[in-house]
Design a protein around this motif. Structure first.
Motif, PDB file in Angstrom:
ATOM      1  N   SER A   1      25.819  46.588  61.222  1.00  0.00           N
ATOM      2  CA  SER A   1      26.477  46.740  59.920  1.00  0.00           C
ATOM      3  C   SER A   1      27.985  46.578  60.034  1.00  0.00           C
ATOM      4  O   SER A   1      28.617  45.884  59.232  1.00  0.00           O
ATOM      5  N   LYS A   2      28.591  47.234  61.031  1.00  0.00           N
ATOM      6  CA  LYS A   2      30.035  47.140  61.207  1.00  0.00           C
ATOM      7  C   LYS A   2      30.451  45.710  61.545  1.00  0.00           C
ATOM      8  O   LYS A   2      31.474  45.222  61.069  1.00  0.00           O
ATOM      9  N   ASN A   3      29.662  45.029  62.356  1.00  0.00           N
ATOM     10  CA  ASN A   3      29.973  43.646  62.701  1.00  0.00           C
ATOM     11  C   ASN A   3      29.844  42.737  61.478  1.00  0.00           C
ATOM     12  O   ASN A   3      30.685  41.865  61.240  1.00  0.00           O
ATOM     13  N   ALA A   4      28.805  42.943  60.691  1.00  0.00           N
ATOM     14  CA  ALA A   4      28.630  42.150  59.468  1.00  0.00           C
ATOM     15  C   ALA A   4      29.785  42.394  58.497  1.00  0.00           C
ATOM     16  O   ALA A   4      30.304  41.445  57.890  1.00  0.00           O
ATOM     17  N   LEU A   5      30.225  43.647  58.370  1.00  0.00           N
ATOM     18  CA  LEU A   5      31.351  43.945  57.496  1.00  0.00           C
ATOM     19  C   LEU A   5      32.610  43.239  57.998  1.00  0.00           C
ATOM     20  O   LEU A   5      33.358  42.649  57.214  1.00  0.00           O
ATOM     21  N   ARG A   6      32.832  43.269  59.299  1.00  0.00           N
ATOM     22  CA  ARG A   6      33.986  42.576  59.898  1.00  0.00           C
ATOM     23  C   ARG A   6      33.951  41.093  59.567  1.00  0.00           C
ATOM     24  O   ARG A   6      34.950  40.506  59.134  1.00  0.00           O
ATOM     25  N   GLN A   7      32.801  40.479  59.720  1.00  0.00           N
ATOM     26  CA  GLN A   7      32.674  39.047  59.455  1.00  0.00           C
ATOM     27  C   GLN A   7      32.874  38.732  57.971  1.00  0.00           C
ATOM     28  O   GLN A   7      33.539  37.753  57.628  1.00  0.00           O
ATOM     29  N   LEU A   8      32.302  39.531  57.101  1.00  0.00           N
ATOM     30  CA  LEU A   8      32.451  39.313  55.659  1.00  0.00           C
ATOM     31  C   LEU A   8      33.903  39.469  55.217  1.00  0.00           C
ATOM     32  O   LEU A   8      34.412  38.666  54.424  1.00  0.00           O
ATOM     33  N   VAL A   9      34.572  40.495  55.720  1.00  0.00           N
ATOM     34  CA  VAL A   9      35.979  40.712  55.356  1.00  0.00           C
ATOM     35  C   VAL A   9      36.848  39.584  55.903  1.00  0.00           C
ATOM     36  O   VAL A   9      37.727  39.080  55.198  1.00  0.00           O
ATOM     37  N   ALA A  10      36.592  39.156  57.121  1.00  0.00           N
ATOM     38  CA  ALA A  10      37.370  38.057  57.707  1.00  0.00           C
ATOM     39  C   ALA A  10      37.200  36.780  56.882  1.00  0.00           C
ATOM     40  O   ALA A  10      38.177  36.064  56.621  1.00  0.00           O
ATOM     41  N   LEU A  11      35.984  36.496  56.467  1.00  0.00           N
ATOM     42  CA  LEU A  11      35.719  35.300  55.650  1.00  0.00           C
ATOM     43  C   LEU A  11      36.445  35.369  54.319  1.00  0.00           C
ATOM     44  O   LEU A  11      37.147  34.428  53.922  1.00  0.00           O
ATOM     45  N   THR A  12      36.316  36.482  53.631  1.00  0.00           N
ATOM     46  CA  THR A  12      36.957  36.644  52.314  1.00  0.00           C
ATOM     47  C   THR A  12      38.476  36.647  52.467  1.00  0.00           C
ATOM     48  O   THR A  12      39.183  36.018  51.652  1.00  0.00           O
ATOM     49  N   ALA A  13      39.001  37.333  53.467  1.00  0.00           N
ATOM     50  CA  ALA A  13      40.452  37.382  53.684  1.00  0.00           C
ATOM     51  C   ALA A  13      41.004  35.982  53.962  1.00  0.00           C
ATOM     52  O   ALA A  13      42.059  35.618  53.425  1.00  0.00           O
ATOM     53  N   ALA A  14      40.299  35.197  54.741  1.00  0.00           N
ATOM     54  CA  ALA A  14      40.757  33.834  55.037  1.00  0.00           C
ATOM     55  C   ALA A  14      40.776  32.975  53.782  1.00  0.00           C
ATOM     56  O   ALA A  14      41.719  32.212  53.536  1.00  0.00           O
ATOM     57  N   GLN A  15      39.745  33.105  52.954  1.00  0.00           N
ATOM     58  CA  GLN A  15      39.686  32.335  51.711  1.00  0.00           C
ATOM     59  C   GLN A  15      40.817  32.699  50.761  1.00  0.00           C
ATOM     60  O   GLN A  15      41.332  31.863  50.038  1.00  0.00           O
TER      61      GLN A  15
END
Length: 111
Positions: free
Chosen positions: A93-107
């Protein structure tokens, strides 16, 4: 510092509710020491929804606390390039949250 007791998942417009902050440091997580609690998977979309609302509203910087559990079992030194292979629902869950936030932040060009 100002303490505001609130259920983060219930706030419709958290950016304005919290006074239009510049930086978000997300440390909230339930059942952190119960590594396979169903709450980790159940709460993941709620955490992401909160963070996404903040990013879409205009926050300029976001930091989300992580742990060794996102990495999983690994021998040797760990750095930003160490591959993640979590082995618990907490780590997944924590890894998925990290990946989702990184994707949205980059966009959205958010630090």
């Amino acid at each position: 510092m100002k303490k505001i007791p609130v259920d983060l998942f219930e706030v419709k417009d958290p950016y304005n509710y919290f006074g239009r902050p510049d930086v978000l440091l997300h440390l909230a997580w339930r059942d952190g020491f119960i590594h396979n609690s169903p709450a980790h998977i159940d709460d993941l979309p709620k955490h992401y929804s909160f963070l996404k609302k903040m990013m879409e509203a205009g926050i300029s910087q976001v930091a989300v606390m992580g742990t060794m559990h996102e990495i999983g079992f690994y021998e040797g030194s760990i750095d930003s390039g160490t591959p993640c292979s979590p082995e618990t629902s907490y780590g997944i869950s924590k890894n998925a949250l990290r990946q989702l936030v990184a994707l949205t932040a980059a966009q959205k060009k958010i630090t």
